[in-house]
Design a protein around this motif. Structure first.
Motif, PDB file in Angstrom:
ATOM      1  N   PHE A 158       0.844  -1.193   0.000  1.00  0.00           N
ATOM      2  CA  PHE A 158       0.000   0.000   0.000  1.00  0.00           C
ATOM      3  C   PHE A 158       0.884   1.249   0.000  1.00  0.00           C
ATOM      4  O   PHE A 158       0.638   2.203  -0.740  1.00  0.00           O
ATOM      5  CB  PHE A 158      -0.920  -0.014   1.219  1.00  0.00           C
ATOM      6  N   GLY A 159       1.921   1.243   0.825  1.00  0.00           N
ATOM      7  CA  GLY A 159       2.852   2.371   0.853  1.00  0.00           C
ATOM      8  C   GLY A 159       3.592   2.534  -0.461  1.00  0.00           C
ATOM      9  O   GLY A 159       3.838   3.655  -0.919  1.00  0.00           O
ATOM     10  N   PHE A 160       3.943   1.424  -1.090  1.00  0.00           N
ATOM     11  CA  PHE A 160       4.608   1.476  -2.384  1.00  0.00           C
ATOM     12  C   PHE A 160       3.709   2.140  -3.427  1.00  0.00           C
ATOM     13  O   PHE A 160       4.158   2.995  -4.202  1.00  0.00           O
ATOM     14  CB  PHE A 160       4.978   0.054  -2.813  1.00  0.00           C
ATOM     15  N   GLY A 161       2.429   1.772  -3.437  1.00  0.00           N
ATOM     16  CA  GLY A 161       1.497   2.387  -4.377  1.00  0.00           C
ATOM     17  C   GLY A 161       1.329   3.878  -4.135  1.00  0.00           C
ATOM     18  O   GLY A 161       1.259   4.674  -5.075  1.00  0.00           O
ATOM     19  N   ALA A 162       1.295   4.273  -2.848  1.00  0.00           N
ATOM     20  CA  ALA A 162       1.192   5.705  -2.526  1.00  0.00           C
ATOM     21  C   ALA A 162       2.421   6.453  -3.023  1.00  0.00           C
ATOM     22  O   ALA A 162       2.331   7.594  -3.483  1.00  0.00           O
ATOM     23  CB  ALA A 162       1.036   5.876  -1.014  1.00  0.00           C
ATOM     24  N   GLY A 163       3.581   5.798  -2.940  1.00  0.00           N
ATOM     25  CA  GLY A 163       4.802   6.432  -3.421  1.00  0.00           C
ATOM     26  C   GLY A 163       4.796   6.640  -4.925  1.00  0.00           C
ATOM     27  O   GLY A 163       5.236   7.686  -5.416  1.00  0.00           O
ATOM     28  N   GLU A 164       4.285   5.647  -5.666  1.00  0.00           N
ATOM     29  CA  GLU A 164       4.282   5.775  -7.131  1.00  0.00           C
ATOM     30  C   GLU A 164       3.164   6.688  -7.647  1.00  0.00           C
ATOM     31  O   GLU A 164       3.191   7.079  -8.813  1.00  0.00           O
ATOM     32  CB  GLU A 164       4.149   4.392  -7.783  1.00  0.00           C
ATOM     33  N   ALA A 165       2.200   6.993  -6.810  1.00  0.00           N
ATOM     34  CA  ALA A 165       1.081   7.833  -7.252  1.00  0.00           C
ATOM     35  C   ALA A 165       1.595   9.182  -7.761  1.00  0.00           C
ATOM     36  O   ALA A 165       2.455   9.812  -7.171  1.00  0.00           O
ATOM     37  CB  ALA A 165       0.102   8.042  -6.099  1.00  0.00           C
ATOM     38  N   GLY A 166       1.063   9.617  -8.843  1.00  0.00           N
ATOM     39  CA  GLY A 166       1.445  10.914  -9.390  1.00  0.00           C
ATOM     40  C   GLY A 166       2.599  10.858 -10.365  1.00  0.00           C
ATOM     41  O   GLY A 166       2.928  11.870 -10.990  1.00  0.00           O
TER      42      GLY A 166
END
Length: 427
Positions: free
Chosen positions: A105-113
Motif C-alpha cells: 500500500f505504501g509502495f502504491g502511494a509512493g508511485e502515485a502521481g
C-alpha cells in the motif's frame, strides 16, 4: 540558429523513470510463487497483495496531480521516487499478510502521481506537435521495460532470493533521483543547455504554469462528462491490462502447464507487443482521428481476448494475448495526450483523475480474479470473459470522446460544460 535538443534529454529522463516504475511494480508478479510459499498465502490473499498497490495508487493519484500543478514536477517527482524506492526495499522484510499489504500500500502511494507529473513535464518542455510522439515512445519503452522484467526478476530472485531482489530494484530509484536533481529544471528558460531558438520553439506552444488558486478552479474540470468518459474508458482498459502484470505467470503455469522459466518468457509477450502498439500509435498520420484509432483498437482487443478462450495451443493463445495488448496500447498515447487537450492549464489534474480511475480498476481486478479462481476451482475463462467485456466498454466510450481542444479559453470551456452537465443531469 538551430534549436538545441535539451528537451529530448528531458524525454529520455521521463522514459527512464517510466521504465523504472514498471520494473519495480511488475517484479512482484514473478515473486508471487515464492512469497506465497514462504508466507503461506492462498490465491485470494495474493490477490489482495496485488490490489494493495493499485488501491493506494488510486487514492493518492489526484492529490499528487494537483500538487504537481501547484508546486512543479521537480520537487514532486524526487519525493515520490524516493518514497516508492523505500517501500520497494521494505517489501523484502514482510513477514505476514498484514505487513505485506501495508508495505505494498505504501509502495502504491509512493508511485502515485508519477505519470500525471511526467505528462505535465512533457507538456511544459515540448511543442504541441511533439507531445504525442513523446508519449508513444514513453509508453513503448515502458512496456518493453516491463517485458524484460519477468526474466530479470526471476534471475534476481534465483540469485538473491525474493527478499534481497526487491532491495536491488530499489537502488535504481536512488540513482535516477541523483541524476534528475542535478540536471533537471522546471522551467526551460532556467536551463543552461537551452538556447534561444529552442526556448522560442517551446514557449510558442506553452500555456502551462503552476497554480495556487482556489480548489474550484480545478474541480470544475472534473465535473464534465468528457473527463468522466475518459476515466471510464481508462478504468476498463486497466482492468484488462492488470492481468498481464499480476496473474499472467500463474495462468501460464496452472492453466497452460508451463514451467516457471517458460511462463516468465511467455509473460513478456503482452508487454512486448503493447510497446509496439504505443510506438505505432505515435507514427500514425495526424489526419487519422485518434478517437477512431482508439475505438478500433479496443474492439480488436475484445475480439482477440475472446479468441484466447477458444485456442488450445499455448503459443497461438499467447500470440492472441500479445495482439490484444498491441490493440489496447494503440490507445495509450491517445488517452494521455487527451489529458493535455482536455486539461488545458491543468494537465496533471486531468491525467491524475484518469489514472486514479485506472488504478481503482487495477486494485479490484486481481482481487476479483482471485475470488473467481477460488470459487470456480481454478477455471480461468470467466476472468478472461470479464476482460473481453471491459475492452468492449472502452471501445464504446470512444464513440463519444473527442478530446480535440476547443478554440475558446480552456477554463471557460470547463465552466460552460460543467454547468451544462449539472443542468441536464448528465453526471
Amino acid at each position: 540558429m538551430q534549436p538545441s535538443r535539451t528537451r529530448h534529454r528531458v524525454v529520455a529522463l521521463a522514459i527512464g523513470l517510466a521504465v523504472l516504475s514498471y520494473i519495480q511494480r511488475i517484479a512482484i508478479s514473478q515473486a508471487a510463487g515464492p512469497i506465497s510459499r514462504d508466507l503461506h498465502f492462498d490465491k485470494g490473499q495474493m490477490g489482495l497483495v496485488f490490489g494493495a498497490f493499485a488501491l493506494s495508487y488510486a487514492i493518492f493519484e489526484l492529490p499528487m496531480g494537483v500538487w504537481g500543478d501547484r508546486q512543479g514536477v521537480r520537487r514532486v517527482l524526487i519525493q515520490i521516487v524516493l518514497a516508492w524506492s523505500f517501500f520497494t526495499a521494505l517489501t523484502g522484510v514482510a513477514w505476514n499478510l498484514v505487513s505485506m499489504y501495508i508495505i505494498r500500500f505504501g509502495f502504491g502511494a509512493g508511485e502515485a502521481g508519477c505519470f500525471p507529473n511526467l505528462t505535465r513535464m512533457l507538456s511544459i518542455w515540448l511543442p504541441a506537435r511533439e507531445r504525442v510522439t513523446a508519449q508513444s515512445f514513453l509508453w513503448a519503452c515502458t512496456r518493453w521495460g516491463g517485458a524484460v522484467t519477468p526474466p530479470i526478476a526471476l534471475a534476481a530472485i534465483s540469485i538473491f532470493g525474493w527478499r534481497w531482489a526487491f532491495v536491488s530494484f530499489a537502488l535504481l530509484g536512488g540513482v535516477w533521483c541523483i541524476i534528475f536533481f542535478a540536471w533537471f529544471k522546471n522551467d526551460p528558460a532556467e536551463h543552461p543547455s537551452v538556447n534561444a531558438a529552442e526556448l522560442e520553439l517551446i514557449q510558442a506552444n506553452r500555456h502551462i504554469e503552476t497554480h495556487d488558486g482556489p480548489a474550484h478552479e480545478w474541480l470544475s474540470i472534473l465535473l464534465t462528462t468528457k473527463v468522466a468518459i475518459l476515466g471510464l474508458q481508462y478504468f476498463c482498459f486497466s482492468f484488462v491490462w492488470c492481468f498481464y502484470i499480476t496473474w499472467l505467470p500463474t495462468y501460464l503455469r496452472e492453466d497452460r502447464g508451463q514451467t516457471a522459466a517458460h511462463a516468465a518468457t511467455l509473460s513478456m509477450l503482452p508487454l512486448l507487443f503493447g510497446g509496439f502498439g504505443s510506438l505505432v500509435s505515435g507514427l500514425i498520420p495526424v489526419r487519422i482521428p485518434g478517437r477512431r484509432i482508439a475505438f478500433f483498437g479496443f474492439l480488436g482487443a475484445a475480439v482477440l481476448l475472446f479468441a484466447i478462450t477458444r485456442v488450445q495451443a499455448v503459443i497461438p493463445a499467447m500470440l492472441c494475448m500479445g495482439m490484444a495488448s498491441f490493440c489496447c496500447d494503440l490507445t495509450m498515447p491517445i488517452s494521455w495526450n487527451a489529458c493535455v487537450d482536455i486539461g488545458g492549464a491543468y494537465p496533471a489534474t486531468v491525467a491524475a483523475t484518469m489514472n486514479m480511475l485506472g488504478n481503482l480498476a487495477a486494485s479490484v481486478a486481481p482481487v476479483i480474479g482471485g475470488i473467481l479462481l477460488q470459487r470456480t476451482g481454478g477455471h480461468w475463462n470467466p476472468l478472461i470473459y470479464l476482460m473481453t467485456g471491459s475492452a468492449a466498454i472502452s471501445a464504446l466510450c470512444w464513440l463519444y470522446l473527442d478530446p480535440r481542444p476547443q478554440s475558446r479559453n480552456t477554463s471557460d470551456v470547463f465552466k460552460v460544460q460543467a454547468a451544462a452537465d449539472m443542468e441536464t443531469g448528465s453526471l
